[in-house]
Design a protein around this motif. Sequence first.
Motif, PDB file in Angstrom:
ATOM      1  N   LEU A   1       0.823  -1.208   0.000  1.00  0.00           N
ATOM      2  CA  LEU A   1       0.000   0.000   0.000  1.00  0.00           C
ATOM      3  C   LEU A   1       0.860   1.262   0.000  1.00  0.00           C
ATOM      4  O   LEU A   1       0.502   2.268  -0.641  1.00  0.00           O
ATOM      5  N   ALA A   2       1.987   1.229   0.707  1.00  0.00           N
ATOM      6  CA  ALA A   2       2.866   2.403   0.746  1.00  0.00           C
ATOM      7  C   ALA A   2       3.449   2.688  -0.634  1.00  0.00           C
ATOM      8  O   ALA A   2       3.547   3.858  -1.059  1.00  0.00           O
ATOM      9  N   ILE A   3       3.831   1.644  -1.371  1.00  0.00           N
ATOM     10  CA  ILE A   3       4.356   1.839  -2.720  1.00  0.00           C
ATOM     11  C   ILE A   3       3.257   2.347  -3.656  1.00  0.00           C
ATOM     12  O   ILE A   3       3.464   3.263  -4.466  1.00  0.00           O
ATOM     13  N   ALA A   4       2.051   1.753  -3.508  1.00  0.00           N
ATOM     14  CA  ALA A   4       0.927   2.199  -4.344  1.00  0.00           C
ATOM     15  C   ALA A   4       0.597   3.666  -4.096  1.00  0.00           C
ATOM     16  O   ALA A   4       0.196   4.382  -5.009  1.00  0.00           O
ATOM     17  N   GLU A   5       0.801   4.120  -2.875  1.00  0.00           N
ATOM     18  CA  GLU A   5       0.494   5.506  -2.527  1.00  0.00           C
ATOM     19  C   GLU A   5       1.592   6.464  -2.987  1.00  0.00           C
ATOM     20  O   GLU A   5       1.306   7.553  -3.497  1.00  0.00           O
ATOM     21  N   THR A   6       2.851   6.065  -2.797  1.00  0.00           N
ATOM     22  CA  THR A   6       3.971   6.976  -3.093  1.00  0.00           C
ATOM     23  C   THR A   6       4.540   6.789  -4.498  1.00  0.00           C
ATOM     24  O   THR A   6       5.322   7.625  -4.959  1.00  0.00           O
ATOM     25  N   HIS A   7       4.183   5.657  -5.172  1.00  0.00           N
ATOM     26  CA  HIS A   7       4.715   5.316  -6.499  1.00  0.00           C
ATOM     27  C   HIS A   7       6.237   5.217  -6.468  1.00  0.00           C
ATOM     28  O   HIS A   7       6.911   5.518  -7.460  1.00  0.00           O
TER      29      HIS A   7
END
Length: 307
Positions: free
Chosen positions: A10-16
């Motif tokens: 989720l953190a990667i999906a949010e920060t790209h």
Amino acid sequence: MRLEQLQAFLAIAETHSFQGAAKYCQVNQSTISRQIQSLEASVGAELFHRNGAVSLTLAGQSLLPRAKRICQEWRTATQELSDLLNGHQTELCVAAISSVCCHYLPEAFEQFNQEYPEVQLRVTSLGSDRALKVLRDDLVDIAVVMQNRFLTASSPLVVTPLFQDTIHILMAANHPLSSLERVPWDALARYPHAVFKDGYGMRRIIEEQFSQQAQTLNVALELNTLDAFRGIVRRGQVVALLPQSALLEVQGDPSLTVRSTVAPRLTREVVCVTTEDRLRIPPIRRFCELLQQVVVAQEQLPFPQAV
């Protein structure tokens, strides 16, 4: 699949960005990379396009809403557990024998409400065996019962003694046995008895005592409220063996009298029972403490005098 893997996802999906996700999760980037690799191995699909800007694959887009729900459920659960352990619970449920419901719980409830006004108190009057069963079934938080070591000895139950109760005979003021200072067991056997229903500890004590005295208990009727015992007894020949704490209301009633038995004189022990994990919850622990304090204070009050 582990929670920290979904959180990294989720953190990667949010920060790209893997680097941005590492900063957000307060771990190094290699940890984030290992978590995503393990997650992709678990689901059997790549979750991110890694050439250039980081973006979700079709599999990642499918996982995203479910991962959000799982992590949100975990945050909600941990917050609720934290609230519980810090004393923020919505209700406290107590199952207790009738004499305790009448004479000890009201004052304990009043004091508890002053300290925890946001906690809804619920009380159920039950026999000892039934009260312990609903405690074991997690339907109540506390059971106040007559001690029965066969039912309370096992972990995780925690048993706190409250008081010892002497058992006396309740009878009509003009009953033939009222002329005796101490009533023999063979004399008691000649009269009909009102007794508690099965599942009440008092019923078991009385039956065992009559058996030990080689006498037959003449059961006229079964009851489960103290008002019913008083109403039946004052009208005729029926007598009732009741604990001292159940006879407070008799004092000052000219239609009723209380007598003692000859030796052996019966007693019962009343205890407060809960579980180890519940005692870690501040409101439950505090209610047990308040109940003990109320019992100690009320033991100083006069009881009806048994001859």
